[in-house]
Write an enzyme that holds these catalytic residues in place. Structure first.
Site, PDB file in Angstrom:
ATOM      1  N   GLU A   1      -3.151   2.175 -11.587  1.00  0.00           N
ATOM      2  CA  GLU A   1      -3.249   2.701 -10.211  1.00  0.00           C
ATOM      3  C   GLU A   1      -3.280   4.227 -10.189  1.00  0.00           C
ATOM      4  O   GLU A   1      -2.243   4.887 -10.173  1.00  0.00           O
ATOM      5  CB  GLU A   1      -2.062   2.204  -9.360  1.00  0.00           C
ATOM      6  CG  GLU A   1      -2.158   2.714  -7.918  1.00  0.00           C
ATOM      7  CD  GLU A   1      -0.999   2.262  -7.011  1.00  0.00           C
ATOM      8  OE1 GLU A   1      -0.079   1.576  -7.491  1.00  0.00           O
ATOM      9  OE2 GLU A   1      -1.032   2.605  -5.825  1.00  0.00           O
TER      10      GLU A   1
ATOM     11  N   LYS B   1      -6.383  -0.471  -9.552  1.00  0.00           N
ATOM     12  CA  LYS B   1      -5.906  -0.360  -8.161  1.00  0.00           C
ATOM     13  C   LYS B   1      -6.202   1.062  -7.671  1.00  0.00           C
ATOM     14  O   LYS B   1      -5.382   1.961  -7.843  1.00  0.00           O
ATOM     15  CB  LYS B   1      -4.409  -0.667  -8.104  1.00  0.00           C
ATOM     16  CG  LYS B   1      -3.796  -0.472  -6.715  1.00  0.00           C
ATOM     17  CD  LYS B   1      -2.418  -1.093  -6.610  1.00  0.00           C
ATOM     18  CE  LYS B   1      -1.754  -0.774  -5.287  1.00  0.00           C
ATOM     19  NZ  LYS B   1      -0.544  -1.537  -5.034  1.00  0.00           N
TER      20      LYS B   1
HETATM   21  C1  5MM Z   1       4.741  -0.565  -1.905  1.00  0.00           C
HETATM   22  O1  5MM Z   1       4.823   0.825  -2.250  1.00  0.00           O
HETATM   23  C2  5MM Z   1       4.699   1.091  -3.638  1.00  0.00           C
HETATM   24  C3  5MM Z   1       5.878   1.818  -4.172  1.00  0.00           C
HETATM   25  O2  5MM Z   1       5.986   3.110  -3.750  1.00  0.00           O
HETATM   26  P1  5MM Z   1       7.214   4.048  -4.277  1.00  0.00           P
HETATM   27  O3  5MM Z   1       7.283   3.945  -5.755  1.00  0.00           O
HETATM   28  O4  5MM Z   1       6.807   5.416  -3.795  1.00  0.00           O
HETATM   29  O5  5MM Z   1       8.442   3.556  -3.631  1.00  0.00           O
HETATM   30  C4  5MM Z   1       3.361   1.803  -3.914  1.00  0.00           C
HETATM   31  O6  5MM Z   1       3.186   2.149  -5.254  1.00  0.00           O
HETATM   32  C5  5MM Z   1       2.283   0.860  -3.533  1.00  0.00           C
HETATM   33  O7  5MM Z   1       2.268  -0.224  -4.428  1.00  0.00           O
HETATM   34  C6  5MM Z   1       0.915   1.480  -3.512  1.00  0.00           C
HETATM   35  O8  5MM Z   1       0.918   2.836  -3.124  1.00  0.00           O
HETATM   36  C7  5MM Z   1       0.046   0.730  -2.536  1.00  0.00           C
HETATM   37  O9  5MM Z   1       0.717   0.667  -1.297  1.00  0.00           O
HETATM   38  P2  5MM Z   1      -0.070   1.053   0.025  1.00  0.00           P
HETATM   39  O10 5MM Z   1       1.002   1.103   1.074  1.00  0.00           O
HETATM   40  O11 5MM Z   1      -0.711   2.389  -0.246  1.00  0.00           O
HETATM   41  O12 5MM Z   1      -1.069  -0.066   0.212  1.00  0.00           O
END
Ligand code: 5MM
Length: 341
Positions: free
Chosen positions: A179, A221
């Site tokens: 990602e 991702k």
């Molecule tokens: C769900 O949020 C994930 C964890 O974030 P932190 O490590 O900052 O707590 C994040 O990595 C998430 O899997 C991705 O950014 C995709 O989430 P979104 O909200 O962008 O679809």
């Protein structure tokens, strides 16, 4: 059923038609922010209750969720009746996954830029997560756009870390979700996002090659190519879909079985519409799916509001978004369908 799957089969199952991934791997700080927005205290029990509500949403999980990315706390937690949370996910026919990065730290001599940490001891942690039932992993690199950003050092350092993580995962028996997220938080235009996303993906695939990562055992991702949230010139769904596909075709080898987008702060409907449009623009060399956090969880989080009597409403809201996004993986979503539901 999942015990005998090869890593290639796991990767394919993660992006199976009609399904996608629930990103429920918010670290303790991030889930607190989400709970603050609904005025719910964030404790191990409230986090467990919320996530149990999602994982026990039978309709969503069975029909539209291929896998769930968990946080370290969650993969070890038990539901109220004592069932380990990963077992609930497996019982619904989905695959448990795990976030293995240790978050971001400032990158020295690159003001405002971040490097994702967590490589030290990763091989050992992967072995433990495999024993806890994980089938895949996730590592998120963050690339911000701004004045003098991104720097090559930031892109290169993060791409190298992603490649080392991915190699360790495959060696240890997990499918790595790679990602590299180009943030959409700034005021940059879509042209800038397009150029930066292409640069980042080119570097990521170069580093995966140098690290000898078998791409058939990975899932990408990425962000979509989209204007920053604060940019005055927001472009159409069509434009975002076309530009995203253009960049992906330039950068992502067909050996990669699937691409599961992050939502990045897009509205629920935008994230679904973009995915559906891209899937209409085929044929494509990889499957296109979702790995959404906010765009799957915002509605159920609000509907739940921390109240046990709202669990059914939260599950309905989750089932709806999961169904809309599942439909989008087939290119069959429409605004009318959204309204009708
Ligand atoms: C769900 O949020 C994930 C964890 O974030 P932190 O490590 O900052 O707590 C994040 O990595 C998430 O899997 C991705 O950014 C995709 O989430 P979104 O909200 O962008 O679809």
């Amino acid at each position: 059923m999942t015990k005998t799957l090869t890593l290639e089969q796991v990767a394919e199952a993660m992006v199976a038609p009609g399904k996608g991934i629930l990103a429920a791997d918010e670290s303790t700080g991030t889930i607190k922010k989400r709970f603050d927005s609904i005025k719910v205290e964030s404790t191990p029990d409230t986090r467990r209750d919320y996530r149990e509500m999602l994982f026990r949403s039978t309709e969503a999980m069975k029909n539209h969720i291929s896998g769930v990315i968990l946080y370290d706390e969650t993969i070890r937690q038990k539901a109220k009746d004592g069932t380990p949370l990963p077992k609930i996910i497996e019982a619904a026919g989905a695959l448990p996954g795990i976030k293995v990065d240790a978050g971001t730290k400032p990158l020295p001599f690159c003001p405002g830029e971040l490097i994702t940490e967590g490589l030290d001891g990763l091989g050992k942690r992967i072995a433990e997560y495999v024993s806890l039932g994980a089938k895949f992993a996730k590592w998120r690199a963050v690339i911000d756009i701004g004045k003098n950003m991104p720097s090559y050092n930031c892109i290169n350092a993060n791409a190298q870390a992603l490649a080392r993580y991915a190699a360790l995962c495959v060696e240890g028996g997990l499918v790595p979700i790679v990602e590299p997220e180009v943030l959409m938080d700034g005021d940059h235009d879509i042209d800038t996002c397009e150029k930066v996303t292409e640069w980042v993906l080119k570097e990521v695939y170069a580093q995966l090659y140098y690290a000898k990562v078998p791409l058939e055992k990975t899932v990408l991702k990425p962000n979509m190519v989209i204007a920053g949230k604060k940019c005055a010139n927001q472009t159409s769904w069509q434009d975002v879909a076309q530009r995203t596909l253009k960049v992906l075709k330039q950068c992502v080898p067909p050996a990669v079985p699937g691409i599961a987008f992050l939502s990045g702060g897009q509205s629920d409907e935008d994230a679904t519409a973009h995915l559906s449009l891209m899937n209409q623009m085929g044929p494509l060399p990889w499957r296109l799916s979702f790995s959404y956090g906010r765009a799957l969880q915002a509605a159920p989080l609000k509907a739940w509001g921390g109240k046990p009597e709202n669990v059914a409403a939260g599950q309905r809201a989750f089932a709806h978004r999961a169904r809309m996004n599942g439909t989008a993986t087939l290119g069959k979503w429409s605004a009318e369908l959204e309204k009708a539901a």
